[in-house]
Design a protein around this motif. Structure first.
Motif, PDB file in Angstrom:
ATOM      1  N   GLY A  48       0.780  -1.235   0.000  1.00  0.00           N
ATOM      2  CA  GLY A  48       0.000   0.000   0.000  1.00  0.00           C
ATOM      3  C   GLY A  48       0.802   1.270   0.000  1.00  0.00           C
ATOM      4  O   GLY A  48       0.235   2.372  -0.105  1.00  0.00           O
ATOM      5  N   VAL A  49       2.128   1.189   0.139  1.00  0.00           N
ATOM      6  CA  VAL A  49       2.969   2.386   0.123  1.00  0.00           C
ATOM      7  C   VAL A  49       2.927   3.016  -1.272  1.00  0.00           C
ATOM      8  O   VAL A  49       3.017   2.320  -2.285  1.00  0.00           O
ATOM      9  CB  VAL A  49       4.416   2.035   0.514  1.00  0.00           C
ATOM     10  N   ILE A  50       2.789   4.325  -1.296  1.00  0.00           N
ATOM     11  CA  ILE A  50       2.726   5.065  -2.553  1.00  0.00           C
ATOM     12  C   ILE A  50       4.107   5.649  -2.829  1.00  0.00           C
ATOM     13  O   ILE A  50       4.704   6.308  -1.965  1.00  0.00           O
ATOM     14  CB  ILE A  50       1.673   6.188  -2.475  1.00  0.00           C
ATOM     15  N   TRP A  51       4.601   5.412  -4.033  1.00  0.00           N
ATOM     16  CA  TRP A  51       5.898   5.933  -4.445  1.00  0.00           C
ATOM     17  C   TRP A  51       5.686   6.892  -5.611  1.00  0.00           C
ATOM     18  O   TRP A  51       5.022   6.559  -6.597  1.00  0.00           O
ATOM     19  CB  TRP A  51       6.831   4.803  -4.864  1.00  0.00           C
ATOM     20  N   ILE A  52       6.265   8.090  -5.486  1.00  0.00           N
ATOM     21  CA  ILE A  52       6.115   9.107  -6.518  1.00  0.00           C
ATOM     22  C   ILE A  52       7.502   9.582  -6.919  1.00  0.00           C
ATOM     23  O   ILE A  52       8.347   9.892  -6.069  1.00  0.00           O
ATOM     24  CB  ILE A  52       5.267  10.291  -6.025  1.00  0.00           C
TER      25      ILE A  52
END
Length: 998
Positions: free
Chosen positions: A219-223
């Motif tokens: 669920g970690v969001i990487w941008i």
């Protein structure tokens, strides 16, 4: 060859400015470009359909890849349902299996059954940048040049989202029931169930240059944040906290203008970052470090490096990397079992990649001998020491290192092309000779320390050894057993489990020296025999766990059984990949590993099946140097190759047993594609016409992209007696008769391992009416009826013919009998007249004789009267009758007629026609003159199956009563009683008639 060279350069180029020792940056990378069938090498999009085919969009078309070959789709003017004259930007397969392709000018749907492309109306002026699916409503979500829009499947109604953000949406991703959208500086979370929109800015999102987004499995969001420096933004799944990661700092140097244009979080939550010019990085969030999988290589500067489109991971976890002008690269991030060690640090000649010899110190330090020098890698550190003669004072006899061997904890012997060096690790000193200066400055093929602590030196022209007894150098000629057999250079020295030394010669075969028994054996290759060495130039020797000695040479592989004294040869006919072999090692599973010029081969412990590992499996090259391999203390193998030393754990290197993704990709009838209402991959039954009996099936395993480790087995029941195995995936059948069949097929990564699931296809071929059972049953029935009718008619005709023939025969017989009766009746008056005249004369002269004459005459007529109603009579009765008749004739003619009877007793019960003999006697009297001076002699006797009536010939001038038909009528009569004919024979002196006995 160009593709293999690029692969070699790519893998070698990953190892830069250092000696790469077991580093994780080795990737088993493969390249697909126009040489492999790709429409062109500028790749813009990659995706995968519901079956597992990889779709690659290039600037000139679409390409479907099945692991072996491409099927290409192009824009064709005037042809309906083809792709547009545009460039594809994204490829997406939804949960229902529909394949969607976004182009610069619209959205298209691909129909798997018809292979048609259908445009979605209303999108023809949109550039489709990305496609995702709403997991709740199943609607498509499109990032377009006109903004963010959802599309209802079926009705294709559009619903615009985030109005006002047309030109600022940079990227999007779907996680569960939420849509995450980024602009330059904002993050939006849209609840796809309720439509609720959440907007996030600082402090959670503190960047102004966000361009790519990815969501990990946790669920970690990487941008990805562009600009300088390059950074990653890590956002907690709760959307309550974030962290900025400076990638330049994690790498140790700035990326500069080499911006990141794609981010991928793989199946293990590893983060892959694709750059414009430096290929791939991975970021490890646990260690906060970045690894660079570069492609730089001073000898191949044009390898794939420019990535301008998103990286893609397929269902089997393979990562696909699009490039700008170099095709597509793909690799499996977890299957990089071969590590490559190469010497770098200075720009050395290409030969510096050539590995020659390896050895290990007791403390774990590794030594590597190259074609260009010597290297030592300190255990547990990156400390490396090099010895070579490039730009330095002389450090070695020669840069070409051929052999290494440790004598003790501090001394290593180094064999070069021009002499032997010694290195002492305690003093860090390199020596150019042995202590006694007895070893020559020549070519050193091999150095070996045996179990007795002797050191053996195989040189270019002989053999030397350092004795553990006196610690001095000796020549092999000092050993009487070896003196006559060391006739050239010794390339290989090996000690077996019985402490025997095996010597591989440089062109003269194999020697075995047993120091305990003081025995020597020698072998050479036989040009004609199979039970001998294959070659006389030996490159490696080893012993397996069963005691067999294995010998590699320039001409193939040979095993030798020391118990039976038998050789067994392995050539390309037995599956050996190439004739030239070098390094040999046996692993703990008793499998034999062989270095060949076609790659690394493994012979299984049953010694039946070879498995080949090539550049497709991660080897830097197919070519191995002709030197022995080395086994490390941890069980790893080191094989010297033209591309460096290849290290691997043999028990871990094995065919990858994926869960197969097996399909029938195509079916051809008479070599033409066969289409049905169901897509080929989904067929379970196939119905064909009777004339569609030339069939070929193309099988594909979409989870396996390595043709060297992909095998197919198939069997058509009632046609194939056993499973047929190949690696082409093609099964062909010709002239199949009508009927029902089951085509069974399966795939495996190991040609010997077939305990795998299989698939089936039921095939029904109509039987051509003239081949069907009902047709032949009907024809058989009709044939039986016609045969019966014909037979009945034939019987009727034959019956009529037989009746007519019987009647004709009866008439002929009656005619013959009538003629015969007429003959008898004709003869009777004449005979009676003559008899009465004779009787009258006898009455006047001799009344006693007249009485006897009268008695014989009465017997004659009584016999004629009694036999006239009989067709046949016994020969005995006929002879009695003839005897009475002859007495009458003798009374009449006196001495002018002489008769003889000579009848075998055994023939008296045989049958003849009545009065036959009497007629023949009369015929003789009728046609011949009778005179006292010239008597007529008639002889009656049996001969074989005949009774013969013979007389001498003294013909009368005129025969008054002859009608010349008597004998012919007699012959005709006999044809009704026997198949044996009456034989009439005449010579100048004798006339005889042979009557067959019945």
């Amino acid at each position: 060859m160009r593709r293999l060279a690029r692969l070699l350069h790519l893998l070698a180029g990953m190892l830069f400015s250092m000696f790469v020792f077991g580093q994780p940056n080795n990737l088993n990378t493969h390249i697909l470009d126009a040489d492999d069938g790709l429409a062109d090498a500028v790749v813009r999009a990659i995706g995968q359909d519901k079956y597992g085919y990889i779709w690659i969009g290039t600037v000139s078309g679409l390409n479907r890849y099945d692991g072996t070959s491409f099927k290409r789709y192009f824009s064709e003017p005037g042809k309906p349902f083809c792709i547009p004259a545009s460039v594809s930007r994204c490829i997406f397969s939804d949960t229902q299996g529909d394949l969607w392709i976004g182009f610069n000018n619209g959205l298209y749907r691909f129909d798997h059954r018809t292979e048609n492309f259908y445009p979605v109306k209303g999108t023809e002026h949109w550039e489709i940048k990305k496609i995702r699916q709403d997991p709740v409503s199943q609607q498509l979500i499109l990032q377009t040049s006109k903004g963010l829009v959802s599309v209802e499947k079926g009705s294709f109604r559009f619903h615009w989202m985030l109005s006002g953000q047309v030109n600022t949406v940079r990227d999007l991703e779907v996680k569960d029931s939420s849509l995450l959208v980024i602009t330059d500086s904002l993050l939006y979370k849209i609840d796809l169930s309720s439509g609720k929109i959440l907007r996030f800015s600082a402090p959670l999102v503190s960047e102004n240059s966000m361009n790519k987004i990815a969501v990990a499995r946790d669920g970690v969001i990487w941008i990805v944040c562009g600009g300088a420096p390059n950074a990653l933004l890590k956002i907690d799944p709760s959307l309550k906290k974030s962290e900025r990661i400076d990638l330049d700092k994690t790498r140790g140097e700035p990326l500069g203008n080499n911006g990141i244009n794609s981010i991928l979080v793989d199946h293990r939550n590893r983060i892959w970052l694709a750059t414009y010019a430096n290929w791939l990085y991975t970021y490890d969030d646990n260690t906060r470090t970045t690894s660079w999988y570069m492609n730089w290589n001073p000898y191949a500067p044009t390898l794939p490096r420019y990535i301008t489109s998103p990286v893609f991971q397929s269902k089997n976890h393979v990562i696909w990397v699009p490039t700008e002008g170099y095709g597509v690269c793909y690799f499996h991030p977890d299957r990089n079992l071969f590590l490559t060690h190469t010497p770098f640090g200075t720009l050395l000649p290409q030969s510096s990649f050539w590995g020659r010899a390896a050895a290990a110190e007791p403390n774990g330090n590794l030594w590597f001998g190259w074609a260009s020098g010597l290297s030592r890698v300190m255990a547990g550190t990156d400390s490396i020491t090099h010895w070579n003669n490039y730009g330095h004072s002389k450090m070695l006899h020669n840069n070409s290192i051929r052999s290494l061997a440790w004598e003790n904890d501090s001394t290593i012997w180094i064999g070069t092309a021009k002499g032997v060096n010694r290195y002492n690790s305690l003093t860090d000193s390199m020596y150019f000779d042995d202590p006694d200066h007895q070893l020559p400055h020549v070519f050193y093929w091999s150095i070996k320390k045996d179990s007795r602590q002797n050191i053996w030196f195989g040189v270019g022209n002989g053999l030397y050894f350092k004795s553990a007894g006196d610690n001095r150098i000796h020549r092999s000629i000092e050993i009487p057993e070896l003196k006559p057999v060391i006739d050239t250079g010794v390339r290989v020295i090996y000690e077996d489990s019985e402490k025997r030394l095996w010597l591989g010669m440089d062109g003269t075969g194999l020697r075995m020296y047993d120091p305990d028994r003081h025995e020597v054996q020698m072998w050479k290759a036989s040009p004609t025999g199979k039970a001998s060495l294959l070659g006389n130039t030996i490159t490696a020797i080893t012993q397996d766990k069963s005691g067999l000695i294995w010998i590699s040479s320039f001409n193939g592989l040979t095993s030798y059984n020391t118990l039976t004294g038998q050789f067994k040869q392995y050539t390309t006919e037995e599956g050996l990949p190439a004739a030239k072999c070098s390094g040999l090692l046996v692993d703990d599973a008793n499998r034999l590993w062989i270095a060949t010029t076609a790659g690394l081969a493994m012979l299984d412990n049953s010694r039946r099946q070879f498995t080949l590992f090539t550049t497709d499996d991660g080897l830097p090259t197919l070519e191995f140097t002709d030197m022995p391999a080395f086994r490390k203390s941890n069980g790893n193998f080191l094989f010297p190759s033209m591309g460096g030393f290849i290290e691997f754990d043999p028990l871990q290197v094995k065919p990858q047993f994926n869960e197969s993704n097996l399909y029938l990709a195509s079916i051809k009838i008479f070599d033409k594609p066969y289409t049905t209402d169901i897509n080929t991959e989904e067929l379970s039954e196939l119905f064909l016409k009777g004339n569609e009996n030339f069939i070929s099936f193309q099988m594909v395993d979409l989870n396996n992209n390595n043709p060297n480790q992909r095998f197919f087995a198939y069997r058509l029941e009632d046609v194939d007696q056993d499973w047929v195995v190949n690696n082409s995936g093609i099964a062909s059948y010709t002239k199949l008769p009508g009927g029902d069949y089951i085509f069974r097929y399966k795939t495996s990564a190991d040609a010997e391992q077939w305990v795998v699931p299989e698939k089936t296809l039921r095939v029904h071929i109509e039987t051509v009416y003239y081949k069907s059972s009902w047709f032949w049953l009907t024809m058989l029935s009709l044939l039986c009826i016609f045969s019966y009718l014909w037979y009945r008619n034939l019987l009727r005709q034959q019956k009529k013919i037989y009746l007519l023939q019987s009647r004709a025969q009866l008439l002929e017989k009656e005619k013959a009998m009538a003629m015969f009766e007429a003959l008898k009746q004709q003869l009777n008056p004449h005979f009676l007249f003559n008899s009465l005249s004779s009787l009258g004369s006898l009455i006047r002269t001799d009344q006693g004789l007249a009485g006897k004459f009268l008695e014989s005459l009465s017997k004659t007529y009584r016999y004629i009267l009694q036999s006239r109603n009989n067709d046949l009579i016994s020969l005995e009765e006929e002879i009695k009758f003839v005897s009475s008749y002859i007495r009458l004739l003798e009374t009449r003619f006196q001495s002018a007629l002489k008769t003889e009877l000579d009848i075998e007793t055994g023939k008296l019960n045989r049958k003849i026609v009545p009065v036959t003999l009497q007629n023949l006697i009369d015929n003789a009297i009728k046609h011949n003159s009778i005179d006292q001076d010239m008597p007529l002699v008639i002889r009656i006797f049996t001969e074989g199956q005949y009774v013969v009536v013979r007389n001498n010939i003294q013909k009368k001038g005129i025969v008054e009563t002859s009608n010349r038909q008597g004998l012919q009528q007699l012959k005709t009569l006999y044809t009704y009683f026997t198949q044996q004919p009456i034989l009439i024979e005449e010579s100048p002196l004798i006339f005889q008639v042979k009557i067959p006995l019945i």
